[in-house]
Design an enzyme around this catalytic site. Structure first.
Site, PDB file in Angstrom:
ATOM      1  N   LEU A 516       0.838  -1.210   0.000  1.00 46.72           N
ATOM      2  CA  LEU A 516       0.000   0.000   0.000  1.00 46.72           C
ATOM      3  C   LEU A 516       0.866   1.250   0.000  1.00 46.72           C
ATOM      4  O   LEU A 516       0.445   2.306  -0.438  1.00 46.72           O
ATOM      5  CB  LEU A 516      -0.885   0.019   1.246  1.00 46.72           C
ATOM      6  CG  LEU A 516      -1.977  -1.052   1.304  1.00 46.72           C
ATOM      7  CD1 LEU A 516      -2.624  -1.062   2.682  1.00 46.72           C
ATOM      8  CD2 LEU A 516      -3.030  -0.788   0.241  1.00 46.72           C
ATOM      9  N   GLY A 517       2.036   1.130   0.530  1.00 44.32           N
ATOM     10  CA  GLY A 517       2.884   2.317   0.595  1.00 44.32           C
ATOM     11  C   GLY A 517       4.032   2.080   1.542  1.00 44.32           C
ATOM     12  O   GLY A 517       4.190   0.998   2.105  1.00 44.32           O
ATOM     13  N   GLY A 519       5.903   3.863   4.723  1.00 39.69           N
ATOM     14  CA  GLY A 519       5.879   4.940   5.701  1.00 39.69           C
ATOM     15  C   GLY A 519       7.156   4.933   6.494  1.00 39.69           C
ATOM     16  O   GLY A 519       8.061   4.159   6.203  1.00 39.69           O
ATOM     17  N   PHE A 521       9.461   3.834   9.313  1.00 40.62           N
ATOM     18  CA  PHE A 521       9.615   2.563  10.007  1.00 40.62           C
ATOM     19  C   PHE A 521       9.307   1.342   9.156  1.00 40.62           C
ATOM     20  O   PHE A 521       9.486   0.227   9.626  1.00 40.62           O
ATOM     21  CB  PHE A 521       8.761   2.492  11.276  1.00 40.62           C
ATOM     22  CG  PHE A 521       9.181   3.483  12.305  1.00 40.62           C
ATOM     23  CD1 PHE A 521      10.363   3.315  13.003  1.00 40.62           C
ATOM     24  CD2 PHE A 521       8.417   4.604  12.568  1.00 40.62           C
ATOM     25  CE1 PHE A 521      10.774   4.230  13.946  1.00 40.62           C
ATOM     26  CE2 PHE A 521       8.820   5.524  13.511  1.00 40.62           C
ATOM     27  CZ  PHE A 521       9.998   5.339  14.205  1.00 40.62           C
ATOM     28  N   GLY A 522       8.816   1.506   7.931  1.00 41.57           N
ATOM     29  CA  GLY A 522       8.670   0.314   7.112  1.00 41.57           C
ATOM     30  C   GLY A 522       7.479   0.354   6.166  1.00 41.57           C
ATOM     31  O   GLY A 522       6.627   1.240   6.246  1.00 41.57           O
ATOM     32  N   PRO A 523       7.426  -0.628   5.255  1.00 41.11           N
ATOM     33  CA  PRO A 523       6.363  -0.675   4.258  1.00 41.11           C
ATOM     34  C   PRO A 523       5.042  -1.177   4.851  1.00 41.11           C
ATOM     35  O   PRO A 523       5.031  -1.846   5.875  1.00 41.11           O
ATOM     36  CB  PRO A 523       6.891  -1.667   3.233  1.00 41.11           C
ATOM     37  CG  PRO A 523       7.814  -2.547   3.996  1.00 41.11           C
ATOM     38  CD  PRO A 523       8.406  -1.720   5.086  1.00 41.11           C
ATOM     39  N   VAL A 524       3.937  -0.839   4.151  1.00 41.30           N
ATOM     40  CA  VAL A 524       2.615  -1.280   4.585  1.00 41.30           C
ATOM     41  C   VAL A 524       2.006  -2.127   3.474  1.00 41.30           C
ATOM     42  O   VAL A 524       2.068  -1.758   2.296  1.00 41.30           O
ATOM     43  CB  VAL A 524       1.700  -0.068   4.871  1.00 41.30           C
ATOM     44  CG1 VAL A 524       0.356  -0.540   5.404  1.00 41.30           C
ATOM     45  CG2 VAL A 524       2.360   0.880   5.843  1.00 41.30           C
ATOM     46  N   LYS A 538       1.790  -3.434   8.792  1.00 41.07           N
ATOM     47  CA  LYS A 538       2.994  -2.595   8.764  1.00 41.07           C
ATOM     48  C   LYS A 538       4.173  -3.467   9.162  1.00 41.07           C
ATOM     49  O   LYS A 538       4.217  -4.014  10.264  1.00 41.07           O
ATOM     50  CB  LYS A 538       2.848  -1.428   9.728  1.00 41.07           C
ATOM     51  CG  LYS A 538       4.040  -0.515   9.710  1.00 41.07           C
ATOM     52  CD  LYS A 538       3.652   0.921   9.999  1.00 41.07           C
ATOM     53  CE  LYS A 538       4.673   1.861   9.393  1.00 41.07           C
ATOM     54  NZ  LYS A 538       4.092   3.089   8.901  1.00 41.07           N
ATOM     55  N   ASP A 635       4.931  12.390  14.030  1.00 40.16           N
ATOM     56  CA  ASP A 635       5.006  12.308  12.575  1.00 40.16           C
ATOM     57  C   ASP A 635       3.617  12.531  11.975  1.00 40.16           C
ATOM     58  O   ASP A 635       3.176  11.792  11.106  1.00 40.16           O
ATOM     59  CB  ASP A 635       5.601  10.957  12.153  1.00 40.16           C
ATOM     60  CG  ASP A 635       6.100  10.978  10.706  1.00 40.16           C
ATOM     61  OD1 ASP A 635       6.202  12.080  10.118  1.00 40.16           O
ATOM     62  OD2 ASP A 635       6.372   9.893  10.159  1.00 40.16           O
TER      63      ASP A 635
END
Ligand code: NAG
Ligand code: NAG
Ligand code: NAG
Ligand code: NAG
Ligand code: NAG
Ligand code: NAG
Ligand code: NAG
Ligand code: NAG
Ligand code: NAG
Ligand code: NAG
Ligand code: NAG
Ligand code: NAG
Length: 826
Positions: A516-517, A519, A521-524, A538, A635
């Site tokens: 999905l994207g 962010g 701290f890591g991908p989702v 996440k 954030d």
């Protein structure tokens, strides 16, 4: 034995006596009362002296060129001579002796090795040494030296402490009184253990502890923030190995005389410095410094805070032992709830920052263990009450654990360390960064963050406002937590732990199609569970330095935050190297995909945008105030506001900074998390964050929602301002309506939009204290009270943080997006 060797020997003797006529005494010479031996550089002098009103004679060493007679060592301190007819000689056995008139030995060094040709020398350091002049290869080792028998003064180069092999201990002992140099009750030494520290004793009572050595300094020492840290007058260290453990110091500037003496009238250890211009000794440092620096003024588990009233306060999770009188801390404190050692889910460790470590008498050290192993070790041992890193260098290493009551605790805001104390409530495991003096010490925290610990390290937060009680219904893999009354919705909540296989299956092995994207701290990834439920996963980057238990506890804490404007945490997965968070899935994705998209932005008319603003403000207010935990998001940005089917906003990624150990001073990464362009100036520049830095981010979000422009991507023909600068310019020029997104023309309620811009500018003010808190923002959004005029915002121009500065902080961009982590330069 030939004539030749004899000639050489005589020649040597002549040469030697010529070269060092005053600093050396040979076996054929003696030093009668009235004559002296002077070190080569004329700093020190050895001779006989009397004290003020007394007729007793002593042999001692003093500074030759200091007019105030300062005796630094006395040979016969408890055997005074009663007339001036004695002399110092070396016996043929190689003993240094004081002989009286009738040639009886009054005092002797009692040396056992018999040298060929013993000589006595007063070295430039002030060390009086006896050595064998026949053994040239061995001119560094001494048959006897005065440095091994300190008086009341520790000179540079002297060792205070133990030879572990022979058990020989060197202590500094105060005089009985100023007219009597014999050893008094006031002493200074090192405790011999594998976690040694320096102690001042009055007889057998401890008066002061230095705290254990942390690789850089003693745990109780001020790191100091004055110029003396950068240009110290002396350097000190603790040597601790299998052979020896001792403290020593050296002067950095040979022309500055600085010594440590024991002042028995005050029972204080004083470092003094000679001021030649004024011909005085100036007091430079003393120990103990204040009431909190004396030994254990508050009893066990109580913290001494010299600026507070009362000075003693129980550690969080502890209560005064004497229950009748809550202000009477003379007996110390006890745990509020009994510990239930090794009961699963019970007993955790709460981190207290900025402390001097407790008395190390009942402690144990292992220098190779990690903090995590240390915690496990402590958790398993029912008499273990606390643990900590031994060494602060390189982000911390080693394990130190304490048994029994923790005594002599105090706060040292500037240079204290993290101590993890056993508490009855497991949910607090390492998660509450309780500043040891949490109550009214915000300022100190700022100080701490701003001046000592690398500026970017962020400590802290969250004090649990109430210590609430709870009963555990169930213990097992699922951690069950009772909701607090305020939250209300659910009585008991379970946080499911998903196994890795389930997640791999749900996300189609983290296929890129499901991504999905990306962010902070890591991908989702999107996932579908077997029962058809859609989830967002996440996958946290592996680098985060936090331990699993801490992580789990953070997740549990954040899962308890339930608000209609927060994304729901459904569970987590902790397996092998993986740490993942499962959220409810939001089909409409995030706010930025609407407002910054020319087509989709039309879907969000003014009333929807205003609703999103108000709802986001309420979600943030809940994080800041209404939830039991005080969460600072750190954030907040358009891509972290997700929209549900009805375009209701839900804040995501809250608490991530905590979960991922962004606040921890563990490992080497002390990271500033956040997104450039949304971060408040004090956070970017000084690493200070607070709810007010979130307010700043909210202000930017507000302007973006109204203008449909990204803060950083706006460029204007005539000036280099970003969106904030542009809005400010329009505001000053009296045409703020020009900021409003053109696609809102029809739907916009102008007074409402102008009021929002006004509120946005209030949130963006440079000084955190000028900014409103979220409670006021929520009120302002929903009422039409008069608003204050905003001050000039921070970050009008985008280049406040220039390349240089970024390089200095060795930045790493963690994503293509602009989420960055600043690593602190060490
Ligand atoms: C020793 O003391 C006597 C009197 O007490 C004094 O007359 C004499 O000068 C002293 N001698 C030395 C070498 O100090
Ligand atoms: C010496 O003793 C007298 C009488 O005991 C006293 O008055 C005086 O203060 C003492 N001097 C010093 C320097 O102690
Ligand atoms: C030598 O003199 C000291 C006092 O100075 C006295 O105590 C001792 O008994 C004397 N010894 C002899 C052998 O006379
Ligand atoms: C030397 O030994 C004697 C007799 O054992 C003792 O009285 C004296 O204190 C010792 N001297 C030192 C400097 O330790
Ligand atoms: C000189 O000192 C060294 C080291 O202590 C020792 O090994 C050697 O035997 C000594 N030599 C003489 C001649 O005493
Ligand atoms: C000790 O010996 C070394 C060479 O072995 C020499 O250079 C040095 O001057 C000597 N020091 C003294 C104090 O004699
Ligand atoms: C030293 O301690 C002893 C016993 O503990 C005591 O009798 C004496 O008065 C003390 N001396 C001083 C100078 O405090
Ligand atoms: C030091 O010890 C002495 C005697 O043991 C005692 O009288 C005195 O009060 C003690 N002083 C302190 C500051 O503890
Ligand atoms: C050492 O101290 C002296 C006297 O205070 C001063 O003049 C000199 O500059 C100092 N030297 C260094 C290297 O700091
Ligand atoms: C002991 O400390 C006090 C206070 O600093 C000072 O006035 C006094 O001169 C000191 N005594 C000595 C002998 O250094
Ligand atoms: C010397 O004393 C004078 C006056 O007491 C003071 O102003 C000055 O600072 C002192 N100098 C030093 C180096 O402490
Ligand atoms: C409680 O203890 C404090 C400190 O010892 C004392 O000042 C206060 O008077 C006590 N209060 C009562 C009610 O006993």
């Amino acid at each position: 034995m030939t004539i030749f060797t004899l000639i050489v020997a005589i020649f040597n003797l002549l040469l030697l006596s010529k070269a060092s006529s005053t600093d050396t005494l040979t076996i054929s010479q003696s030093l009668p009362d009235g004559t002296t031996l002077v070190s080569k550089d004329e700093t020190f002098e050895l001779g006989f002296f009397s004290l003020r009103n007394s007729t007793n004679r002593y042999l001692g060493i003093w500074f030759k060129n200091i007019p105030i007679k300062t005796v630094v060592w006395v040979a016969n301190r408890d055997h005074p001579l009663n007339d001036n007819t004695s002399k110092l000689t070396i016996t043929s056995e190689g003993n240094l002796v004081l002989l009286t008139k009738n040639r009886t030995v009054h005092w002797s060094t009692n040396t056992t090795t018999k040298p060929r040709r013993p000589i006595l020398q007063l070295l430039n350091t002030g060390n009086l040494v006896l050595r064998d002049d026949n053994n040239k290869s061995n001119n560094k080792s001494f048959l006897w030296q005065s440095f091994d028998y300190p008086g009341d003064t520790l000179l540079p180069g002297m060792k205070l402490g133990w030879n572990r092999k022979t058990g020989f201990d060197r202590r500094v002992t105060a005089w009985k009184n100023w007219d009597d140099p014999s050893p008094g009750n006031f002493t200074w030494g090192i405790t011999i253990s594998n976690n040694p520290e320096m102690v001042l004793w009055n007889g057998s009572f401890k008066l002061h502890r230095s705290g254990p050595w942390n690789g850089v300094r003693f745990s109780g020492a001020f790191a100091g923030s004055n110029s003396l840290t950068t240009h110290p007058l002396y350097l000190y260290k603790l040597i601790n190995n299998e052979k020896e453990v001792y403290y020593t110091y050296t002067s950095t500037n040979k022309s500055v005389i600085s010594i440590v003496v024991m002042n028995q009238t005050l029972l204080s250890r004083q470092r003094i410095i000679w001021i030649p211009e004024n011909a005085t000794w100036r007091l430079f440092q003393t120990a103990p410094r204040d009431i909190c620096d004396t030994y254990n003024p508050c009893g066990s588990y109580a913290n001494c805070m010299v600026d507070s009233s009362p000075v003693c306060q129980c550690l969080e999770g502890f209560e005064p032992k004497s229950s009748e009188n809550a202000t009477d801390l003379s007996q110390g404190c006890v745990t509020s709830e009994p510990w239930r050692c090794r009961v699963k889910g019970r007993d955790g460790f709460r981190r207290f920052v900025g402390l001097k470590f407790p008395d190390t008498t009942n402690s144990w050290v292992n220098r190779s263990m990690t903090l995590e192993e240390c915690r496990d070790k402590c958790w398993e041992n029912c008499s273990c009450t606390a643990y900590a890193n031994v060494d602060v260098r390189g982000g911390g290493s080693g394990c130190s654990i304490w048994f029994g009551d923790l005594v002599d605790l105090k706060v040292i805001a500037q240079s204290g360390q993290d101590l993890y104390v056993r508490v009855a409530d497991s949910r607090t495991v390492n998660s509450q960064d309780v500043h040891a003096d949490a109550k009214d010490h915000r300022k100190k925290i700022a100080l701490l963050v701003g001046t000592t610990v690398p500026p970017i390290v962020l400590v802290i937060l969250l004090a649990i406002v109430y210590h609430y009680r709870r009963k555990r219904k169930h213990e097992g893999e699922n951690v069950s937590v009772k909701k607090d009354e305020a939250g209300g919705e659910v009585d008991s909540m379970e946080l499911p732990l998903f196994d890795l296989a389930t997640i791999v299956n749900a996300t189609n092995n983290f296929s890129t199609d499901n991504k999905l994207g990306q962010g902070g701290f890591g991908p989702v990834y999107k996932g579908v569970l077997v029962d058809g439920q859609e989830i967002a996963v996440k996958r946290l980057s592996r680098s985060s330095g936090q331990g699993l238990t801490e992580f789990k506890n953070e997740v549990i804490l954040c899962a308890k935050l339930q608000h209609r404007n927060l994304v729901k945490v459904l569970g987590c997965c902790i397996e092998e190297e993986e740490k993942m968070l499962l959220y409810e899935y939001m089909p409409n994705k995030s706010l930025d995909s609407f407002i910054f998209d020319s087509a989709k932005s039309k879907i969000l008319d003014w009333s929807k945008r205003f609703h999103i603003l108000c709802a986001t403000a309420r979600g943030l207010l809940y994080l800041h105030q209404d939830s039991r935990l005080r969460i600072i998001h750190r954030d907040l940005k358009a891509s972290n506001i997700l929209l549900d089917n009805n375009l209701n906003p839900k804040i995501s990624d809250f608490g991530l900074a905590r979960m991922c150990g962004g606040d921890q001073i563990e490992g080497n990464t002390n990271r500033v998390v956040g997104t450039y362009g949304y971060m408040a100036p004090e956070y970017v520049i000084h690493g200070l964050f607070s709810t007010k830095s979130d307010v700043f981010s909210f202000g930017i979000l507000l302007l973006e929602i109204i203008s449909g422009k990204k803060n950083r991507e706006v460029t204007y023909p005539y000036h280099s301002h970003n969106l904030i600068g542009h809005a400010w310019k329009l505001w000053i020029e009296g045409i703020p309506e020009k900021l409003i997104d053109s696609c809102l023309e029809d739907s916009c309620i102008l007074p409402e939009a102008l009021r929002c811009i006004h509120i946005g500018l209030l949130c963006l003010q440079r000084q955190p204290n000028d900014r409103p808190d979220m409670a006021s923002v929520v009120v302002m959004l929903s009422s039409d009270n008069d608003l204050l005029q905003p001050q000039e915002p921070g970050f009008l121009i985008d280049r406040v943080l220039n390349e240089e500065e970024l390089r200095f902080r060795s930045q790493t961009y963690s994503t293509n997006e602009l989420t960055i982590s600043l690593l602190d330069a060490r």
